[in-house]
Design an enzyme around this catalytic site. Structure first.
Site, PDB file in Angstrom:
ATOM      1  CG  ASP A   1      -1.587   3.241  -4.661  1.00 12.75           C
ATOM      2  OD1 ASP A   1      -1.021   2.168  -4.498  1.00 12.75           O
ATOM      3  OD2 ASP A   1      -1.209   4.077  -5.512  1.00 12.75           O
TER       4      ASP A   1
ATOM      5  CE  LYS B   1      -8.233  11.274   0.101  1.00 17.60           C
ATOM      6  NZ  LYS B   1      -7.800  11.507  -1.200  1.00 17.60           N
TER       7      LYS B   1
ATOM      8  CG  MET C   1       8.792   4.131   0.327  1.00 19.38           C
ATOM      9  SD  MET C   1       8.048   2.523   0.654  1.00 19.38           S
ATOM     10  CE  MET C   1       9.120   1.451  -0.282  1.00 19.38           C
TER      11      MET C   1
END
Ligand code: SAH
Length: 495
Positions: free
Chosen positions: A36, A58, A172
Site C-alpha cells: 500500500d 491506489k 493519523m
C-alpha cells in the site's frame, strides 16, 4: 502444486535499512507482493522482478482498494499456490488492519506468518531526536489514533491520557491536529507542554516541527505539514534539537537525480544517500559490447589505452574468446584513463603502466606524448564514439593511432519523465558522469527548460554537454565519483 502462504510483513517507516532481515527474506521469496501507499520506493525496489506486484494503495481512479477486496486478493493468490507477501508500512499490527487481513486465511486454513516491523510511532520520533521514554521525563508512552470517521467527533479518552504523565503519540492525526491539542488542553494539560510533529519520519524528505501543545497546530500549518506524520506530546520533545541526527546530515533535504550506466552498480548512490540526500537513481545509458577477435597487430607493440571499466571487461572477454589471457599483452604498454579503469585492469592481472594525474582524455594525451615518440603506435580501446580529442592530439603529434571499438553506448529513455520534471521544478539537482548521459536525459524531456537546474558533472566534457543542454554545470575537481560527491558536499556546504 506448491502450497500457498500469506506473509504479513512490516516494511518499517522508510528505507530498506529499517526492514527486518526476515522481512527481506520473505520479499525475496515472494511470488506476489501486495502493498500500500506507505511503503517506500526503496523497499519496493527489493521485490524480485519476476514477482507479481499488486498496489492496493491506489487504483487508476486513485481510490484505494477496499479492505474486503484486499482480504480476498490475499486468499485468492495463496489458493493459487503462491507465496503472497502483504507489505505494510511500519508494523502490520499497529493501526495497519493486519488482524483483519488474517481473519479469512485463519478461517480457510491458509498458512500465514507475521513479520513485525519497525513502527513509525517510535521510529519517526527517533529520527527526529525524540526518545519516546527518557528517565525523569516519561516512563510510559501511549500510541493513539487521531483518525476520525467522517464528521463524528474523536473518541479519545483525553482525561485519561492527560493523566498518564507519559509521552502521547498520535498516528493519523494531521487532519485532527487542532482537535487533538484542544482536547488535551481541555482535559487539563498545560498549554506549554512540549509537543512535536514529524512528517515523513525516517525518510530523506523528513520535516519536523517542535513546539508546544498550544502552538503546535499553528506551527504545523505554517510549514503546511502533511500526512504521514507522527505527533508527540510530552517533555521528551524538548530533546529533539539535542538528539537530532537525521536532519543534521549535510545533504538532508536535497534531492539529487543521479545518472548512471545501467551496467554500473547502483551502489555508488549509497554514498550520497548516507550523506542525507534524497537520491533518485536514473539509468540513462546502456552499453552494448561488440564481439570478435582483437586485431593481432594491437598486441605486437606500442600502447593500448583503456578509457572505461566496461571497455576493459569487453576487451578481456574478446581476448579470452581467442584463447588468450593477460600474457598476450607482454609486448605492449598499457594506459588507463583513471583509477577505476586501472583497478578493473588489475582484476585481469594487468597493472597499468600509466594513469594520468587528472582522469580525463586531455591529461591522458599529455602523459602519452611524454612517454612515446613520433610514429609509435597507440591503440585506443574504448567506446565506438568518443575520445576524439585524445585521437586528434596524438595524431597531430605524429603518433600512429588505431582504434579498437569495444562497445557502443545506447541511451535509455527515462522511466518516469513526469516525476523527473516534477522534482526538477521542486528544486532537485542532477549529477552526470558522462556527456552521453546528459544527452540521453535531455532527449527524454524534449522541450524541458533546465535553466535554473544545477548539474554536477564528473569532468569538463560532461560539463560541456550539460551546458549545451541548458543546465548550470558544476565540475568535480577530480574525475571520479568520489570527486563528484566531494563537489556536491562543498557546493551545499558553502551555499
Ligand atoms: N502500521 C503503521 C501505521 C499505519 S497508520 C506503523 O506501524 O507505522 C498510518 C499512520 O502512520 C500515518 O497517518 C502516520 O501517522 C504514521 N506514519 C506511517 N509512516 C510514517 C512516517 N514515515 N513518518 C511519520 N508518520 C508515519
Amino acid at each position: 502444486m506448491k502450497k500457498g502462504k500469506i506473509i504479513l510483513v512490516g516494511a518499517g517507516p522508510g528505507g530498506k535499512g529499517l526492514l527486518t532481515l526476515r522481512g527481506l527474506e520473505a520479499l525475496e521469496g515472494a511470488d506476489t507482493v501486495v502493498y500500500d501507499r506507505l511503503v517506500s520506493e526503496e523497499i519496493l525496489s527489493l521485490i524480485p522482478s519476476a514477482a507479481e506486484r499488486i498496489d492496493v494503495g491506489k487504483t487508476s481512479g486513485s481510490h484505494p482498494v477496499p479492505q474486503s477486496r484486499i482480504n480476498e486478493i490475499l486468499v485468492e493468490k495463496a489458493r493459487e499456490g503462491r507465496t503472497v507477501v502483504r507489505l505494510k508500512g511500519g508494523d502490520p499490527f499497529v493501526f495497519g488492519r493486519g488482524g483483519e487481513e488474517l481473519d479469512l486465511p485463519a478461517q480457510e486454513g491458509i498458512p500465514f506468518e507475521v513479520v513485525p516491523g519497525v513502527t513509525s510511532a517510535v521510529a519517526a520520533l527517533s529520527y527526529a531526536g525524540i526518545p519516546v521514554t527518557n528517565r525523569g521525563m516519561a516512563s510510559s508512552f501511549h500510541v493513539v489514533t487521531g483518525h476520525q470517521k467522517g464528521d463524528s467527533p474523536l473518541s479519545i479518552p483525553f482525561e485519561a491520557l492527560a493523566g498518564t504523565g507519559g509521552t502521547l503519540v498520535f498516528l493519523m492525526g494531521v487532519g485532527s491536529l487542532g482537535e487533538l491539542t484542544r482536547g488535551l488542553m481541555a482535559a487539563g494539560m498545560d498549554p506549554e507542554t512540549p509537543a512535536a510533529a514529524v512528517e515523513n519520519g525516517a525518510r530523506p524528505s523528513q520535516r519536523k516541527v517542535v513546539s508546544t501543545l498550544a502552538q503546535l497546530k499553528e506551527d504545523a500549518d505554517k510549514i503546511a505539514l502533511h500526512s504521514p506524520a507522527v505527533i508527540a506530546v510530552g517533555k521528551v520533545c524538548t530533546l529533539s534539537n539535542r538528539y537530532d541526527w537525521w536532519e543534521k546530515r549535510p545533504l538532508h533535504g536535497r534531492t539529487i537525480l543521479v545518472g548512471r550506466s545501467a551496467s554500473a552498480s547502483p551502489k555508488v548512490l549509497d554514498q550520497l544517500t548516507a550523506l542525507g540526500a534524497e537520491v533518485v537513481d536514473l539509468p540513462l545509458i546502456r552499453t552494448e559490447p561488440f564481439s570478435g577477435p582483437i586485431p593481432s597487430e594491437a598486441l605486437e607493440g606500442g600502447w593500448l589505452t583503456f578509457s572505461s571499466k566496461v571497455g576493459v571487461q569487453s576487451f578481456f572477454t574478446r581476448l579470452m574468446d581467442m584463447g588468450l589471457d593477460a600474457r598476450a599483452l607482454g609486448k605492449v604498454k598499457i594506459a588507463a584513463v583513471g583509477e577505476a579503469t586501472a583497478l578493473r585492469l588489475r582484476e585481469y592481472g594487468v597493472i597499468a603502466d600509466l594513469v594520468p594525474q587528472q582522469f580525463d582524455g586531455v591529461h591522458l594525451a599529455g602523459a602519452l606524448l611524454d612517454r612515446t615518440e613520433p610514429f609509435d603506435l597507440v591503440t585506443l580501446c574504448g567506446a565506438a564514439v568518443g575520445s576524439e580529442e585524445l585521437e586528434a592530439t596524438l595524431t597531430a603529434a605524429g603518433r600512429t593511432v588505431r582504434r579498437i571499438p569495444l562497445y557502443r553506448t545506447v541511451p535509455l529513455p527515462l522511466r518516469e519523465p513526469e516525476l523527473v520534471e516534477k522534482s526538477l521544478r521542486a528544486g532537485a539537482c542532477v549529477a552526470f558522469t558522462s556527456g552521453s548521459m546528459v544527452r540521453s536525459f535531455a532527449a527524454s524531456l524534449p522541450g524541458a527548460d533546465f535553466g535554473g537546474v544545477t548539474a554536477f558533472c564528473i569532468g569538463a566534457k560532461t560539463a560541456a554537454a550539460a551546458e549545451e543542454a541548458g543546465f548550470i554545470p558544476v565540475v568535480a575537481d577530480q574525475g571520479t565519483f568520489d570527486g563528484l560527491v566531494e563537489k556536491i558536499l562543498g557546493f551545499f556546504g558553502e551555499s
